[in-house]
Write a protein that holds these residues in place. Sequence first.
Motif, PDB file in Angstrom:
ATOM      1  N   LEU A 108       0.810  -1.224   0.000  1.00  0.00           N
ATOM      2  CA  LEU A 108       0.000   0.000   0.000  1.00  0.00           C
ATOM      3  C   LEU A 108       0.844   1.274   0.000  1.00  0.00           C
ATOM      4  N   GLY A 109       1.871   1.321   0.866  1.00  0.00           N
ATOM      5  CA  GLY A 109       2.676   2.553   0.975  1.00  0.00           C
ATOM      6  C   GLY A 109       3.371   2.905  -0.334  1.00  0.00           C
ATOM      7  N   PRO A 110       4.193   1.988  -0.868  1.00  0.00           N
ATOM      8  CA  PRO A 110       4.892   2.309  -2.117  1.00  0.00           C
ATOM      9  C   PRO A 110       3.952   2.582  -3.297  1.00  0.00           C
ATOM     10  N   MET A 111       2.865   1.841  -3.407  1.00  0.00           N
ATOM     11  CA  MET A 111       1.954   2.037  -4.548  1.00  0.00           C
ATOM     12  C   MET A 111       1.200   3.361  -4.419  1.00  0.00           C
ATOM     13  N   ALA A 112       0.701   3.640  -3.210  1.00  0.00           N
ATOM     14  CA  ALA A 112       0.008   4.922  -3.004  1.00  0.00           C
ATOM     15  C   ALA A 112       1.008   6.073  -3.162  1.00  0.00           C
ATOM     16  N   ASN A 115       1.350   6.624  -6.737  1.00  0.00           N
ATOM     17  CA  ASN A 115       0.079   7.238  -7.135  1.00  0.00           C
ATOM     18  C   ASN A 115       0.153   8.751  -6.883  1.00  0.00           C
ATOM     19  N   HIS A 116       0.554   9.139  -5.650  1.00  0.00           N
ATOM     20  CA  HIS A 116       0.675  10.577  -5.339  1.00  0.00           C
ATOM     21  C   HIS A 116       1.635  11.241  -6.325  1.00  0.00           C
ATOM     22  N   HIS A 117       2.746  10.546  -6.570  1.00  0.00           N
ATOM     23  CA  HIS A 117       3.761  11.166  -7.426  1.00  0.00           C
ATOM     24  C   HIS A 117       3.187  11.478  -8.812  1.00  0.00           C
ATOM     25  N   PHE A 118       2.581  10.463  -9.438  1.00  0.00           N
ATOM     26  CA  PHE A 118       2.161  10.671 -10.828  1.00  0.00           C
ATOM     27  C   PHE A 118       0.853  11.466 -10.947  1.00  0.00           C
ATOM     28  N   THR A 119      -0.017  11.372  -9.919  1.00  0.00           N
ATOM     29  CA  THR A 119      -1.261  12.150 -10.033  1.00  0.00           C
ATOM     30  C   THR A 119      -1.076  13.598  -9.567  1.00  0.00           C
ATOM     31  N   GLN A 120      -0.126  13.831  -8.609  1.00  0.00           N
ATOM     32  CA  GLN A 120      -0.035  15.182  -8.039  1.00  0.00           C
ATOM     33  C   GLN A 120       1.233  15.944  -8.423  1.00  0.00           C
ATOM     34  N   TYR A 121       2.376  15.259  -8.418  1.00  0.00           N
ATOM     35  CA  TYR A 121       3.635  16.015  -8.425  1.00  0.00           C
ATOM     36  C   TYR A 121       4.420  15.957  -9.728  1.00  0.00           C
ATOM     37  N   ILE A 130      -0.332   7.112 -14.437  1.00  0.00           N
ATOM     38  CA  ILE A 130      -1.464   7.467 -13.563  1.00  0.00           C
ATOM     39  C   ILE A 130      -2.426   6.275 -13.481  1.00  0.00           C
ATOM     40  N   ASP A 131      -2.762   5.734 -14.643  1.00  0.00           N
ATOM     41  CA  ASP A 131      -3.702   4.616 -14.702  1.00  0.00           C
ATOM     42  C   ASP A 131      -3.177   3.406 -13.917  1.00  0.00           C
ATOM     43  N   ARG A 132      -1.903   3.110 -14.118  1.00  0.00           N
ATOM     44  CA  ARG A 132      -1.269   1.957 -13.449  1.00  0.00           C
ATOM     45  C   ARG A 132      -1.397   2.068 -11.921  1.00  0.00           C
ATOM     46  N   TYR A 133      -1.039   3.235 -11.363  1.00  0.00           N
ATOM     47  CA  TYR A 133      -1.006   3.351  -9.907  1.00  0.00           C
ATOM     48  C   TYR A 133      -2.397   3.601  -9.314  1.00  0.00           C
ATOM     49  N   VAL A 134      -3.270   4.249 -10.056  1.00  0.00           N
ATOM     50  CA  VAL A 134      -4.635   4.433  -9.552  1.00  0.00           C
ATOM     51  C   VAL A 134      -5.332   3.064  -9.500  1.00  0.00           C
ATOM     52  N   LYS A 135      -5.087   2.238 -10.527  1.00  0.00           N
ATOM     53  CA  LYS A 135      -5.695   0.894 -10.554  1.00  0.00           C
ATOM     54  C   LYS A 135      -5.119   0.004  -9.450  1.00  0.00           C
ATOM     55  N   GLU A 136      -3.827   0.065  -9.268  1.00  0.00           N
ATOM     56  CA  GLU A 136      -3.207  -0.782  -8.235  1.00  0.00           C
ATOM     57  C   GLU A 136      -3.632  -0.332  -6.828  1.00  0.00           C
ATOM     58  N   THR A 137      -3.779   0.984  -6.646  1.00  0.00           N
ATOM     59  CA  THR A 137      -4.288   1.473  -5.355  1.00  0.00           C
ATOM     60  C   THR A 137      -5.706   0.930  -5.130  1.00  0.00           C
ATOM     61  N   ALA A 138      -6.513   0.951  -6.176  1.00  0.00           N
ATOM     62  CA  ALA A 138      -7.893   0.446  -6.052  1.00  0.00           C
ATOM     63  C   ALA A 138      -7.893  -1.037  -5.699  1.00  0.00           C
ATOM     64  N   ARG A 139      -6.985  -1.784  -6.328  1.00  0.00           N
ATOM     65  CA  ARG A 139      -6.907  -3.217  -6.014  1.00  0.00           C
ATOM     66  C   ARG A 139      -6.565  -3.425  -4.534  1.00  0.00           C
ATOM     67  N   LEU A 140      -5.585  -2.662  -4.058  1.00  0.00           N
ATOM     68  CA  LEU A 140      -5.177  -2.790  -2.652  1.00  0.00           C
ATOM     69  C   LEU A 140      -6.314  -2.356  -1.714  1.00  0.00           C
ATOM     70  N   TYR A 141      -7.029  -1.307  -2.080  1.00  0.00           N
ATOM     71  CA  TYR A 141      -8.171  -0.878  -1.260  1.00  0.00           C
ATOM     72  C   TYR A 141      -9.218  -2.002  -1.196  1.00  0.00           C
ATOM     73  N   GLN A 175      -5.570  10.042  -4.027  1.00  0.00           N
ATOM     74  CA  GLN A 175      -5.198   8.835  -4.792  1.00  0.00           C
ATOM     75  C   GLN A 175      -6.258   8.488  -5.834  1.00  0.00           C
ATOM     76  N   MET A 176      -7.206   9.409  -6.023  1.00  0.00           N
ATOM     77  CA  MET A 176      -8.282   9.251  -7.008  1.00  0.00           C
ATOM     78  C   MET A 176      -9.126   7.995  -6.753  1.00  0.00           C
ATOM     79  N   GLN A 177      -9.437   7.773  -5.476  1.00  0.00           N
ATOM     80  CA  GLN A 177     -10.283   6.640  -5.094  1.00  0.00           C
ATOM     81  C   GLN A 177     -11.624   7.176  -4.599  1.00  0.00           C
ATOM     82  N   ASN A 178     -12.706   6.514  -5.014  1.00  0.00           N
ATOM     83  CA  ASN A 178     -14.036   6.884  -4.533  1.00  0.00           C
ATOM     84  C   ASN A 178     -14.337   6.030  -3.297  1.00  0.00           C
TER      85      ASN A 178
END
Length: 233
Positions: A108-112, A115-121, A130-141, A175-178
Amino acid sequence: MIDLYYWTTPNGHKITIFLEEAGIPYQIKPVNIGAGDQFKPEFLRISPNNKMPAIVDQKPADHSAPLSIFESGAILLYLADKTKKFIPEDLHGRNEVIEWLFWQAAGLGPMAGQNHHFTQYAPEKIPYAIDRYVKETARLYAVLDKQLAKKEFIAGKYSIADMASFPWVKLYDKQMQNIEDFPHIKRWLDLMMERPAVKKAYAIADEINPQTEMTEEAKRILFGQNASTVRGK
Ligand SMILES: N[C@@H](CCC(=O)N[C@@H](CS)C(=O)NCC(=O)O)C(=O)O
């Protein structure tokens, strides 16, 4: 006394939450990572990976010399063992907490974080990243949501596993998660946010660093590193 080398990020919050929950004496040594404090030689002696959090336990249980620890998961485990709090003593319970602690630290930590890096910074918006890390964050959630459907807290009783994941999941928006897609996480987040120690940890963060936006100078320091950063040449 525990010296806590800390800055106001999710990995930092994990440890202030623990220390506030446990009620043991500690002092914060701010490490402003946006200003380059993580490269000071005295900090690198404690944390060779140039990242916070880190701690120095001035009074280890075996009465040995002061003990320094880096890596937030290792710190949480050390403090839980030292205080005998927030980790069960029975073999099954203890290992369930450790599993979820490693799940957070390695997944969760490294993937999120990416996610922060590519979506925000990141200076350019790279759709694949963006798609890769948003999807992987969703999987972990979804993994966490399934677990929380079965248990009140991640490993049953409130533990260091919750302290490790909460500061990351709290930032679901970033992290673009609903969160409505993860009702059990939503329930758990509310439960976590009601805890006085958690509120106190975030109040301390606001006091130490009221700035929420990352400056361009901080981005240069944090995202421009390579092997020479470590070797010094
Ligand atoms: N795996 C480490 C990650 C720690 C980490 O990434 N810390 C970041 C802030 S959240 C940091 O100190 N960055 C400074 C740098 O990269 O120079 C842990 O869990 O402690």
